[in-house]
Design a protein around this motif. Structure first.
Motif, PDB file in Angstrom:
ATOM      1  N   VAL A   9      -6.980  -1.547  23.820  1.00 49.45           N
ATOM      2  CA  VAL A   9      -6.819  -0.482  24.808  1.00 49.45           C
ATOM      3  C   VAL A   9      -8.197   0.086  25.125  1.00 49.45           C
ATOM      4  N   GLU A  10      -8.494   0.215  26.391  1.00 48.17           N
ATOM      5  CA  GLU A  10      -9.803   0.730  26.816  1.00 48.17           C
ATOM      6  C   GLU A  10      -9.574   1.995  27.631  1.00 48.17           C
ATOM      7  N   ILE A  11     -10.152   3.073  27.194  1.00 54.83           N
ATOM      8  CA  ILE A  11      -9.943   4.352  27.868  1.00 54.83           C
ATOM      9  C   ILE A  11     -11.285   4.864  28.361  1.00 54.83           C
ATOM     10  N   ILE A  12     -11.374   5.173  29.639  1.00 50.92           N
ATOM     11  CA  ILE A  12     -12.601   5.766  30.174  1.00 50.92           C
ATOM     12  C   ILE A  12     -12.285   7.215  30.489  1.00 50.92           C
ATOM     13  N   ILE A  13     -13.007   8.114  29.843  1.00 44.03           N
ATOM     14  CA  ILE A  13     -12.655   9.533  29.959  1.00 44.03           C
ATOM     15  C   ILE A  13     -13.911  10.394  29.913  1.00 44.03           C
ATOM     16  N   GLU A  14     -13.778  11.616  30.403  1.00 42.62           N
ATOM     17  CA  GLU A  14     -14.923  12.530  30.429  1.00 42.62           C
ATOM     18  C   GLU A  14     -15.451  12.832  29.024  1.00 42.62           C
ATOM     19  N   ALA A  15     -16.776  12.870  28.903  1.00 39.31           N
ATOM     20  CA  ALA A  15     -17.397  13.095  27.607  1.00 39.31           C
ATOM     21  C   ALA A  15     -16.902  14.365  26.907  1.00 39.31           C
ATOM     22  N   PRO A  16     -16.726  15.483  27.599  1.00 36.91           N
ATOM     23  CA  PRO A  16     -16.280  16.677  26.860  1.00 36.91           C
ATOM     24  C   PRO A  16     -14.897  16.485  26.215  1.00 36.91           C
ATOM     25  N   MET A  17     -14.139  15.479  26.649  1.00 35.55           N
ATOM     26  CA  MET A  17     -12.818  15.257  26.064  1.00 35.55           C
ATOM     27  C   MET A  17     -12.864  14.295  24.887  1.00 35.55           C
ATOM     28  N   GLU A  18     -14.046  13.756  24.596  1.00 39.99           N
ATOM     29  CA  GLU A  18     -14.112  12.712  23.579  1.00 39.99           C
ATOM     30  C   GLU A  18     -13.499  13.146  22.251  1.00 39.99           C
ATOM     31  N   GLU A  84      -3.744  12.761  30.730  1.00 44.07           N
ATOM     32  CA  GLU A  84      -3.000  13.123  31.931  1.00 44.07           C
ATOM     33  C   GLU A  84      -3.722  14.086  32.872  1.00 44.07           C
ATOM     34  N   ARG A  85      -4.050  15.241  32.340  1.00 45.43           N
ATOM     35  CA  ARG A  85      -4.610  16.264  33.209  1.00 45.43           C
ATOM     36  C   ARG A  85      -6.104  16.042  33.465  1.00 45.43           C
ATOM     37  N   HIS A  86      -6.668  14.997  32.897  1.00 48.09           N
ATOM     38  CA  HIS A  86      -8.101  14.789  33.025  1.00 48.09           C
ATOM     39  C   HIS A  86      -8.416  13.548  33.836  1.00 48.09           C
ATOM     40  N   ILE A  87      -9.654  13.500  34.283  1.00 47.98           N
ATOM     41  CA  ILE A  87     -10.149  12.307  34.940  1.00 47.98           C
ATOM     42  C   ILE A  87     -10.204  11.196  33.901  1.00 47.98           C
TER      43      ILE A  87
ATOM     44  N   PHE B 156      -3.224  34.356  36.508  1.00 47.65           N
ATOM     45  CA  PHE B 156      -2.929  34.301  37.938  1.00 47.65           C
ATOM     46  C   PHE B 156      -2.436  32.950  38.420  1.00 47.65           C
ATOM     47  N   SER B 157      -2.509  31.970  37.555  1.00 45.37           N
ATOM     48  CA  SER B 157      -2.126  30.647  37.998  1.00 45.37           C
ATOM     49  C   SER B 157      -0.694  30.364  37.591  1.00 45.37           C
ATOM     50  N   ALA B 158       0.087  29.818  38.525  1.00 44.45           N
ATOM     51  CA  ALA B 158       1.488  29.523  38.239  1.00 44.45           C
ATOM     52  C   ALA B 158       1.639  28.129  37.665  1.00 44.45           C
ATOM     53  N   ASP B 159       0.825  27.205  38.136  1.00 42.63           N
ATOM     54  CA  ASP B 159       1.115  25.797  37.875  1.00 42.63           C
ATOM     55  C   ASP B 159       0.894  25.337  36.429  1.00 42.63           C
ATOM     56  N   THR B 160      -0.019  25.929  35.722  1.00 45.43           N
ATOM     57  CA  THR B 160      -0.292  25.436  34.375  1.00 45.43           C
ATOM     58  C   THR B 160       0.620  26.122  33.374  1.00 45.43           C
ATOM     59  N   GLY B 161       1.575  25.366  32.862  1.00 40.68           N
ATOM     60  CA  GLY B 161       2.531  25.925  31.916  1.00 40.68           C
ATOM     61  C   GLY B 161       1.814  26.489  30.692  1.00 40.68           C
ATOM     62  N   ASN B 162       1.449  25.581  29.815  1.00 43.96           N
ATOM     63  CA  ASN B 162       0.711  26.006  28.624  1.00 43.96           C
ATOM     64  C   ASN B 162      -0.431  25.029  28.454  1.00 43.96           C
ATOM     65  N   PRO B 163      -1.508  25.264  29.169  1.00 44.32           N
ATOM     66  CA  PRO B 163      -2.527  24.233  29.319  1.00 44.32           C
ATOM     67  C   PRO B 163      -3.060  23.713  27.977  1.00 44.32           C
ATOM     68  N   VAL B 164      -3.364  24.582  27.082  1.00 47.26           N
ATOM     69  CA  VAL B 164      -4.008  24.152  25.849  1.00 47.26           C
ATOM     70  C   VAL B 164      -3.122  24.601  24.680  1.00 47.26           C
ATOM     71  N   ALA B 288     -17.411  23.537  29.049  1.00 45.40           N
ATOM     72  CA  ALA B 288     -16.195  24.207  28.583  1.00 45.40           C
ATOM     73  C   ALA B 288     -15.070  24.087  29.612  1.00 45.40           C
ATOM     74  N   MET B 289     -15.407  24.189  30.877  1.00 53.02           N
ATOM     75  CA  MET B 289     -14.382  24.145  31.922  1.00 53.02           C
ATOM     76  C   MET B 289     -13.738  22.761  32.026  1.00 53.02           C
ATOM     77  N   ARG B 290     -14.526  21.705  31.811  1.00 55.79           N
ATOM     78  CA  ARG B 290     -13.948  20.368  31.861  1.00 55.79           C
ATOM     79  C   ARG B 290     -12.836  20.238  30.834  1.00 55.79           C
ATOM     80  N   VAL B 291     -13.022  20.883  29.707  1.00 52.79           N
ATOM     81  CA  VAL B 291     -12.033  20.773  28.644  1.00 52.79           C
ATOM     82  C   VAL B 291     -10.872  21.727  28.892  1.00 52.79           C
ATOM     83  N   ALA B 292     -11.192  22.947  29.255  1.00 53.15           N
ATOM     84  CA  ALA B 292     -10.163  23.983  29.260  1.00 53.15           C
ATOM     85  C   ALA B 292      -9.465  24.143  30.609  1.00 53.15           C
ATOM     86  N   LEU B 293     -10.171  23.866  31.669  1.00 52.66           N
ATOM     87  CA  LEU B 293      -9.575  23.970  33.004  1.00 52.66           C
ATOM     88  C   LEU B 293      -9.831  22.680  33.781  1.00 52.66           C
TER      89      LEU B 293
END
Ligand SMILES: Nc1ncnc2c1ncn2[C@@H]1O[C@H](COP(=O)(O)O)[C@@H](O)[C@H]1O
Ligand SMILES: Nc1ncnc2c1ncn2[C@@H]1O[C@H](COP(=O)(O)O)[C@@H](O)[C@H]1O
Ligand SMILES: Nc1ncnc2c1ncn2[C@@H]1O[C@H](COP(=O)(O)O)[C@@H](O)[C@H]1O
Ligand code: NA
Ligand code: NA
Ligand code: NA
Lengths: 103, 330, 330, 330, 103, 103
Positions: A9-18, A84-87, B156-164, B288-293
């Motif tokens: 399995v090969e996953i390409i994902i943003e570095a902050p998500m590593e 899912e929610r990430h690039i 203020f955001s409706a769409d994100t249920g429980n993001p983290v 931080a935003m890439r991870v959290a939002l």
């Protein structure tokens, strides 16, 4: 040489998500994975390149995980919770491994 | 007003600004000039190391006066509250979604250490002293804005249920507070404080003499990144956003001025707190935003912060804030 | 004894030690502070370049006296023989397997150039001179211990039939002797020797002035690596091993003292030879062991060398050795 | 002649040459000594930054005299025309194919900035002044030779129908002119010119003091690369090619001398223009050739330029050209 | 476009073993291989990351080798002589190549 | 988890050709690609290593592109226009992807 079918399995994902992704992998029961650097790429969110990034926010990494076929579904489920929610892009390839007991 | 213009003109012709401009132009012209990623990171570690250390030494020299705690407090309050101001402005003047607006707002509450350094070097050229502990205030202002941004997005955001989930939330908080640049800045500050002038003498020709040259090289890289961002994200730059990117730093500087007056900072210190409040993050907050939002579009906040507000502060902002600080303080 | 404490206290508050401590703490707290790999390698190349060159210049100034060859010889003997002492101690006090014990023993016979540099900078602060050619002794002490470790492993271990075939063995020997850090250290030493003071003047502001600052940054990185190692390998650190990691450097320093007395080194030179003998490798030997003794567990030897012995020498060891060297030599 | 020898001997024992030699030897001995790629690139950016900036400052000091335009013109003509000379020589003395000969010829029309820097440092040691704007001439000489090489290849080669389509050709031209090293060199030159002595004072301890030391480290790396190239491409080095690699720089220097006399440069300036003409590119041109003339064998041109001509100029060439420049100019 | 079946072998191994492995590959008759950097990973011997390694002893590399199917066995035998006693993972995938005469 | 068959194309090519190749990819209608760094390798034109390259002329990169099977031929044709005259290797593997609509 005796080989066994397995999945790569090969996953390409943003570095902050590593670290989040590798934590999930650890918990999903795979025996290992490897992280490779990525220089740049292109996708729905446009083209990007690593050079001269002031922040690591924009970079990506490739994670390769070899695992037994029966573990694949559990692993993909776990991974998708994060990806899912990430690039990111996931692809699965058939492969053969030696020393199957390792995976 | 005359002084503002002279200052701005002087400033515009300093090597720092010119190297930044070179980077922007090279990127816009699609030159293949690039600074290797490892070098860019190392330059930025060097700047944090040097600025933290020198700040600490300067505090060890002048002693910890009562204003230190007050300034820390002021910085924390500014970082926490500015995202709310920014969010409100963004919702009124631009069509950004809640999540995008929250993410951008987080950047403007936090700070840009290179803008801070540029202000320091303007002070030096003008021979104006400042409180050394403002380096520590800079470090402390990095994080609170991130929490405000997340709170705004959740509220203020409706769409994100429980993001983290809970585990990740805790991890996120730890990551934000133990972010590499905060740790290095605070750590070097403390080491500078402990070793004092003796320590400075030992490593002066590493942290003091070559500092400005390294900064030029770093600004060249920032120009390249900003230019690339402008080129690839021009489509996101609607007038409302550009207007926000130019107005918000002035609003932030105003808030910083208020804080500085309450604390009673010197003219130099006032400029620095104004600059911190006016500046927008492009290292800690984006990560931080890439991870959290993750739903927020990184092109928007990076381009705003690095392509609009950073050059604005560097060229027009700092001289403007200095003349205000002088008018008020002198 | 008083002097030891004062020295140790002074030493503990030097920027060098404090940046190392910052790195350890940041890593233990799981901060994401990291120095890019390319930067860490480049810093280490710089240190080898600078220290080799300055050593060579100093020999060119004072001339090659008869002690040079004797010191080289002493260093070679120490590096060859200390692994046997270490191996015996490890087999008695710890439950390590033969292969693991041999690998660890090899590290303690070889040297740590950064520990050497730290000792040099303590000498400088104390205004004590030393023989410049000890840099060359340092270089020569890197390799022999590796051969001893391999011999021990082959001699005492039953399980490895014929671990490395003849072709690879030759290759291995060449690799060990032409290891990049040895080549750069010896090469810079020779160039320093050839160009002498004239050469030094030309590149002084590169190899002398910023040296300590670069060392601080490098020690920050070493602290990060040591801290990460301690965190992930804590499970390997049984009391016996920790005891060895603290005792072995003192034993090594004793052997170094003996060697220094036989050769007739100055107080400064004695400290340096003691420090070399006391220090454990974490660059050249680990790489060689991965190739030649892959069964040995790298977590053990890296953690011992970098997590226990290196900080011990840096903080307590060097001041202790210095006061002994003074007592004996003065 | 006596002076040539003394100069050459002095030059051979300078740290610069010795570190280059160390690199070559280490690579030939297959040591694993390497400079990380990111570090090598950063060192080269630093050199361009520093040399461009200092050149600009020096022009701002002495003023733009009428010779500047003439020198630029001379440089452009040299860069355009030398590939034709080189191509003719290669076709006569070696058995290279048209494409390979064209590619090599392009390298010899263009320039090597490190060779230029080495010549500058010989001038400094000898206390000879030179025209600061020759840095700009260096920058302008990088590109024209590439166009000549492509034209030669297209004109004399039968096999390549239409190698590059129109879109790519335009792209190629832009790439050549906006090549990172040209942009940085010209950009820094202009910034140096604008900020003048004031700017220099600000960043002197970054661009001036450590310059030679950095150059030593860079030459170590170039030695490593040249040595590796020699080792792996020895098979391509037939006598005819080696002869060309030693003769062509002398021919180039002669052409440079002619240009310098026509323009009326000082002795120092004459040396620099001779050196530029004598030197062969190993950064900009190889990259362009991979794209535009992929059929040409990179081992040949890289080995020629870096393994033969670069060390020849560094050791024998520059002292030789200097004594000629003196004889003619003094 | 005409393609031919071939094998893609991916070996993840410790950096200090790289030159030994590539020497063995050269001798085993493969026509080429490519070495990619690895940032980090996890396996039986734990988790590791490349950043801030003082020594290269801990790093790993990924080696990709594309070869004709009939050469696979000889290649795997040669590779295992080296990999066996070392930390490392080998996986084999089917692939298609153009210009089959190159492999 | 629902997956769809796709193709994974891996191209190893000289670094100076990267932008030309990715331009061609963009035009050929693929939805994305990823560029990975390469440390070294060996092939018909000999052995090379990235470390200490003064010029980027000698380096290589690996480009991975995942795409729908029906797009493969158009993509290979486009790629070969660029790769043909240059040093480089192309391999194609079957793979499975999730969220097939992305490719
Ligand atoms: N079809 C693809 N093949 C390979 N990599 C891809 C593909 N699509 C996206 N990527 C990678 O994933 C990153 C994010 O993609 P996206 O989310 O589509 O913007 C891109 O920058 C590429 O590095
Ligand atoms: N299942 C796996 N999938 C991908 N890479 C792996 C796997 N197992 C191990 N690795 C890689 O091989 C290295 C050594 O593995 P090990 O020998 O199991 O410690 C790890 O650090 C990973 O980089
Ligand atoms: N069989 C192969 N397997 C993997 N990579 C290869 C192979 N052949 C060539 N390469 C890569 O492609 C580059 C150029 O190959 P070549 O054009 O054969 O010299 C080599 O340096 C390798 O990085
Ligand atoms: Na702010
Ligand atoms: Na030792
Ligand atoms: Na030339």
């Amino acid at each position: 040489m005796h080989t066994t079918r397995a999945k790569r399995v090969e996953i390409i994902i943003e570095a902050p998500m590593e670290s989040r992704l590798t934590n999930v992998l650890d918990r999903s029961g795979v025996t290992g994975y490897t992280v490779l650097p990525v220089l740049g790429g292109s996708g729905q969110s446009g083209r990007w390149t690593r050079e001269g990034q002031v922040s690591s926010a924009g970079g990506m990494v490739a994670i390769v995980c070899i695992l037994r076929t029966e573990r694949l579904d559990a692993m993909l489920d776990a991974v998708f919770d994060v990806v899912e929610r990430h690039i990111g892009v996931v692809s699965i390839t058939d492969c053969d491994v030696v020393r199957a007991e390792r995976f | 007003m005359d002084t503002v213009l002279t200052l701005a003109a002087d400033n515009l012709l300093s090597p720092l600004i010119l190297f930044f401009a070179l980077g922007v132009l090279a990127a816009l012209a699609r030159s293949d000039l690039t600074i290797p990623e490892a070098a860019a990171k190392t330059l930025s570690l060097y700047l944090l190391f040097a600025i933290g250390f020198k700040g600490g030494v300067s505090v060890s020299g002048h002693g910890v006066d009562g204003d230190l705690v007050a300034s820390m407090l002021a910085g924390t309050v500014l970082s926490f509250s500015l995202p709310f101001v920014a969010f409100a402005m963004l919702r009124v003047t631009t069509g950004l979604s809640v999540v995008d607006a929250a993410a951008v707002a987080g950047h403007y509450g936090s700070i840009s250490i290179v803008t801070f350094v540029a202000a320091t070097s303007v002070l030096e050229s003008a021979g104006i002293a400042s409180e050394g502990y403002l380096v520590a205030v800079a470090a402390i202002m990095e994080a609170p804005a991130i929490l405000s941004a997340l709170w705004i997005a959740a509220r203020f955001s409706a769409d994100t249920g429980n993001p983290v989930d809970a585990r990740d939330r805790q991890g996120l908080l730890r990551e934000i507070l133990l972010n590499g640049s905060i740790v290095l800045l605070i750590g070097s500050f403390l080491i500078g404080y402990i070793t004092g002038e003796d320590g400075l003498v030992e490593i002066e020709s590493f942290v003091v003499s070559p500092f400005k040259g390294v900064l030029c090289l770093f600004l060249l890289d920032m120009g390249l990144v900003a230019g690339r961002g402008l080129r690839s994200s021009a489509k996101h730059l609607r007038p409302g956003l550009i207007g926000f990117g130019l107005l918000m730093p002035v609003v932030g500087a105003g808030a910083g001025l208020l804080g500085a007056s309450l604390v009673g900072l010197s003219v130099g210190g006032t400029l620095l707190l104004m600059t911190l409040s006016a500046s927008a993050s492009y290292i800690a907050v984006p990560a931080a935003m890439r991870v959290a939002l993750p739903e927020a579009n990184p092109s928007i906040y990076l381009t705003m912060s690095l392509g609009i507000t950073f050059p604005f502060n560097l060229t027009v902002g700092i001289p403007l804030y200095l003349s205000v600080a002088r008018a008020v303080g002198g």
